[in-house]
Write an enzyme that holds these catalytic residues in place. Sequence first.
Site, short mmCIF file in Angstrom:
data_model
loop_
_atom_site.label_atom_id
_atom_site.label_comp_id
_atom_site.label_asym_id
_atom_site.label_seq_id
_atom_site.Cartn_x
_atom_site.Cartn_y
_atom_site.Cartn_z
N LYS A 143 2.21 0.08 16.52
CA LYS A 143 3.43 0.10 15.72
C LYS A 143 3.60 1.42 14.97
O LYS A 143 4.68 1.94 14.86
CB LYS A 143 3.37 -1.06 14.72
N GLN A 144 2.49 1.91 14.42
CA GLN A 144 2.59 3.06 13.52
C GLN A 144 1.26 3.79 13.48
O GLN A 144 0.26 3.31 13.98
CB GLN A 144 2.98 2.59 12.13
N GLU B 100 0.09 -3.08 12.78
CA GLU B 100 0.08 -4.54 12.65
C GLU B 100 0.26 -5.28 13.98
O GLU B 100 0.16 -6.49 14.02
CB GLU B 100 1.16 -4.99 11.67
N TRP C 125 0.83 -1.22 0.00
CA TRP C 125 0.00 0.00 0.00
C TRP C 125 0.86 1.26 0.00
O TRP C 125 0.37 2.35 -0.25
CB TRP C 125 -0.99 -0.02 1.17
N ASP C 126 2.16 1.10 0.29
CA ASP C 126 3.10 2.21 0.28
C ASP C 126 2.96 3.06 -0.98
O ASP C 126 3.04 4.28 -0.93
CB ASP C 126 4.54 1.67 0.33
#
Lengths: 721, 721
Positions: free
Chosen positions: B573-574, B468, B326-327
Amino acid sequence: MVNWKIEENGFDEEKATGLGNKFLTGNGYMGIRGTLEEFKREQFPAINLSGIYDQVGNGWREPLNAPNGLFTRILAAGEEYALPEKECLSHKMTLDFRHGIFHRETAFQTVKGKVLLETQRFASMDEKHLICLKVKITPSFDGSLEVLTGIDGDVWDINGPHYDKVETGTEEEVICALGITHENKDEVVVCESFDAAFAAEEVTESAGRKIVRHLKLTVKAGEEYTFYKYISVYTSKDLQGYKEEAKALAVQAKSKGYESLYAKHCSKWEEVWNVSEVLIEGDDEAMESLNYSLYHLHSIAPRHSKSLSIAARGLSGQTYKGAVFWDTEMFMLDFFLFTEPEVAKTLLKYRIDTLEGAKKKAKGYGFNGAFYAWESQEGGFDACSDYNVTDVFTGRPMRTYFKDKQIHISAAVAYGIMRYVQFTGKDDLLKEGGAEVIIECAKFYYSLLVKRVNKDCYELWDVIGPDEYHERVNNNAYTNRMAKLTFDSAVNILENYTEQDSVLYKELYNKFKDAAEHLYIPSPDKETGVIEQFDGYEQLEEVTVSEVKSRLLHEKEYWGGAYGVASHTKVIKQADVVTMVNLFSGEYDKDTLYKNWAYYEPRTEHGSSLSACMYSMLACKCDMAEKAYPFFIKSAKADLVDGGKQWAGLIYIGGTHPAASGGAYMTAVEGFGGLHIENGTLKAESKLPDGWSKLSFKVYYLGELHQVTITKEEARVEKIN
Amino acid sequence: MVNWKIEENGFDEEKATGLGNKFLTGNGYMGIRGTLEEFKREQFPAINLSGIYDQVGNGWREPLNAPNGLFTRILAAGEEYALPEKECLSHKMTLDFRHGIFHRETAFQTVKGKVLLETQRFASMDEKHLICLKVKITPSFDGSLEVLTGIDGDVWDINGPHYDKVETGTEEEVICALGITHENKDEVVVCESFDAAFAAEEVTESAGRKIVRHLKLTVKAGEEYTFYKYISVYTSKDLQGYKEEAKALAVQAKSKGYESLYAKHCSKWEEVWNVSEVLIEGDDEAMESLNYSLYHLHSIAPRHSKSLSIAARGLSGQTYKGAVFWDTEMFMLDFFLFTEPEVAKTLLKYRIDTLEGAKKKAKGYGFNGAFYAWESQEGGFDACSDYNVTDVFTGRPMRTYFKDKQIHISAAVAYGIMRYVQFTGKDDLLKEGGAEVIIECAKFYYSLLVKRVNKDCYELWDVIGPDEYHERVNNNAYTNRMAKLTFDSAVNILENYTEQDSVLYKELYNKFKDAAEHLYIPSPDKETGVIEQFDGYEQLEEVTVSEVKSRLLHEKEYWGGAYGVASHTKVIKQADVVTMVNLFSGEYDKDTLYKNWAYYEPRTEHGSSLSACMYSMLACKCDMAEKAYPFFIKSAKADLVDGGKQWAGLIYIGGTHPAASGGAYMTAVEGFGGLHIENGTLKAESKLPDGWSKLSFKVYYLGELHQVTITKEEARVEKIN
């Protein structure tokens, strides 16, 4: 000839803990582990109490063990002769499981000479607060002996100590110990009166949590020195004035005397056997094992209460937190329903009386209705932890989902209630709250239903079925079918026990009817006949149980969870689809029953004592009595043979297996005896295994006792007038 | 003054692998790691190819590295002087990131005396199949020297060897190596022509997978000996006659000569910078880092293709399987959309052309529509494994759910296509398959929707969001909002690009409209303003990132999964909710944006290079340029500083971070520059951090180039005529 006794010869310290379960005596109010009178907490003696719990710190909440009134040790020349500390010359234990009488006989070589110690004891079936102990000492020398006998309040606890303090004292002729619990300041009082048939110098000594009578007696070689103890046990939850009651009972028992109490106790046991004994001609081993199982069920039946259930490990100790699981409704209920329906009612009343706890649990998770506790303690408190397993590799607690995802528990309760209605023909339980429970369980499942927008059925997602090795699955066949049963039952309740213009009826009837009709029930595969255990099970790795086992890196590692050796394979812990098709066998043809048995059996670890009986019963329904037989024996002998898991790491998890006992009973009467209801009539069918020439037993049906007699040729069900 | 060069002085073997990424050159067709010409496979040199993959055995499927035509070593007295085997007197590497020119300069002390080796090379921006290398040798002695230079087919592979065989040969003046892949027997051909400005004895030698020209030359102290190599790279997937093309290109390039090719290459780079350079006055470090990031994006932009995307680690090697994540759509697309819309179209065409793969994936899981690959290779094949992580304690693969539960990937594709439509104002992409993709993505989400029977909204269960570390959650806010965007987009497509009496329209319009209206989007909490990341997030343990880190028992253990140290805590995580509110910032007031930033930032590990830019952009929207700045610098320097994860256990996972580069760009222009569309008009807003006096850049909007100039006082957007 069936021998109603089991025996153990010689003493082996390693086996003592296991024998504590095998030689258990009990009366539903309490269970006395088959341990020796001289044992201290290190040897796990216990007078385990039903329905009362305590928690200390972050330890598990668990049932109480009463101060141990059996405590007795003999001394010669000031030295204690007690197992396991001293060696013995000989040792024998017997259990009369017809009457719940424990007996032991041990010879010690003391410095002064040989002494024979014999005891006999029982938890009275006639007076549930009473334990009677007879002690006989026979020295082989002339001289002096001492005896210490009293109450040891320093009890064995798994997650204790549960008594913040234990007060001891003497009142007139009675010595007492009063334990005060940590969490709720409940009190457990133990009193004992003493009666000796000999003269002795007697001093009462108390130190710490122990109070004992210290006897010094002059003995003659070959003479018998006998004394009796009448030990009463009460808790502050039993009734007001429990302390006085305890004292009075100890005094009164002494005045009645041991032999009289013994006779009454035995006659009560004969009363229960009169209905419940199962006769198997041609297979004494099976008959003995089965009735030994029934003995255990009788020993833990809560006859003293109107609302109490049975813990998963009975009254054998604190393991499994003394909590009530689905075991009661799905595995033990039938035995009581068939032989003592009032006990069945008591078990189910417990669920009715813990409805508030179940509603609270449901609400806590954002659901409606009643979500019963996976591990139920008083008030329906769920003792189940979110972290039930320890990762052996990291020592960290592992998040498990038994508590929040094993939703089939509520259906087990509904099933139990409806089964009571079906077999008793009575609606008393429904009127006393059972109907409400079923409606609330249905509400619970209703609030869990999901519908994919592009499918025309309801589904239940993210659950755990009976097979706990596969977590968080969708559409577990067993769970869905049991939820449908709950909806069907609720519809039945609404149709037959509710005014059709009531708000309740209007609000719920159509919903439940719709849910029952549209809940997705996985059906047998058109080609294989196999019902998929849950969505995607068929895609899992195909591998044998032994291959899975060989992948273990640590013998104690958990097979399930997210990454267990079984988790991503088809290997299952216990009967799951097989439980479902067994319960609903009428909905499938015999070929389908067989195909599911044949498919799942080799994929099952049977890692739970709940597994074998389901395979056994289903095998009977598939006319495979010979395949059923070993599973039946496994269930019936669950507490007779060693081999059950006793330890999980450093935690003792042993105990009796009443669900297996109940399962053995169901297999005998519903499996080999083919007992079932057909259009409202009780029927039997001969499915006897090879060696059995006759199977006979009595069962209650619609309030009347029936004699069932099955031979190879015929199966008769006759009312007993 | 901004320096368009980076430099590395001295040689440190430990750093060589990381520098391979930092000094990368490339042209979209191939990426040349910034490694040295003498390196063998052990030092991870690579000419990494785009869009061609191979799998060997059970290893990961990954992209190919071409036979290494750069291979060159010098010898004195028969001994090889090469790093890292020999020590050097001095060593310097530079990268001109304005023009993608790699240069190295190394002095060796040979047995005969000092030798200086200089090389310069580039992957031609003008001719995508061509690499040009210039080698200059300056001895400090009179005597003889040898050079080995040719093609090393023994390439570095992570999960190789990918060439079943490598054939070498000479045709006229060109030497060639042809690698034949294992899986599909694809061919990669490398040819090189050679041109020396000195006389030498030359022998071509081939052994194994290597073919080299062996030069022996007589040298004079202080003289320069220069030669050139023109290396062409083609694969059998490029076009018919690829072998002839490769040979012809090598020959033709030689005839054009190095300087001419160099000039053309540089002028192509100037062309791209002419539009894409971002000027930052007052902060050279920021300007340099940002444009260095853009250099990387340019180096991997697939300008040679009409349908190709960019791998998550660009063309820096085989890590992350050379797969497209998806980046591309969520982090890199804006840069190309704003500066080179035809590249943006190429990236999105890749998704259109892999629709069949996405449909197949959806079908495989029992869903409709298009479920794009989490790790996409050719044809939309999902290279993602079900077991992406190894348990460090047991060495066992851990079941992960990135592939099957990270459903937000399809929405990213729909988002990218609609963003292209919005910024270009063109419907070419929709007509060329984009509309169909969006409809298929909407169908996918529609088939995933579930509705609790007693709730009036649709939900998405059992997913993984951008964070994630928390697996299998329900109603991830980001995922749900992106699914709604997909439904909204599909409705838009149906309304504007479909006949209203078509079957497609009638069948889907109401469904998608209903789904868009009723899909549950978690809203800000009334009291705290915080949007819950997923159902139940608020109940997780409240603990700091450093506390979670301190619980690690093994530095390489996975933080997520079922039992990771972060899994049952609020540590993420993000950016997850922050990504959502940043994308849909117009739907929330500034206070809510701020509250979510302030809530989630301290709970974020920033364990992904995709995290910082989202926090940075949102901070700008909350008028916190100073808080945004360090996150911006972190993104912009992702490939400039060491510290990115290079190893996961024994597996090399290093590489460039084009998503961070794209994120740095978005932060500059959309964050600090406040670029956005307001009622169809392109607007900017000054959100400059302290040190920046001026920010200016050019962007395409609706097909026209605009100059954007932002100072502290004003923000101007002007069309460039």
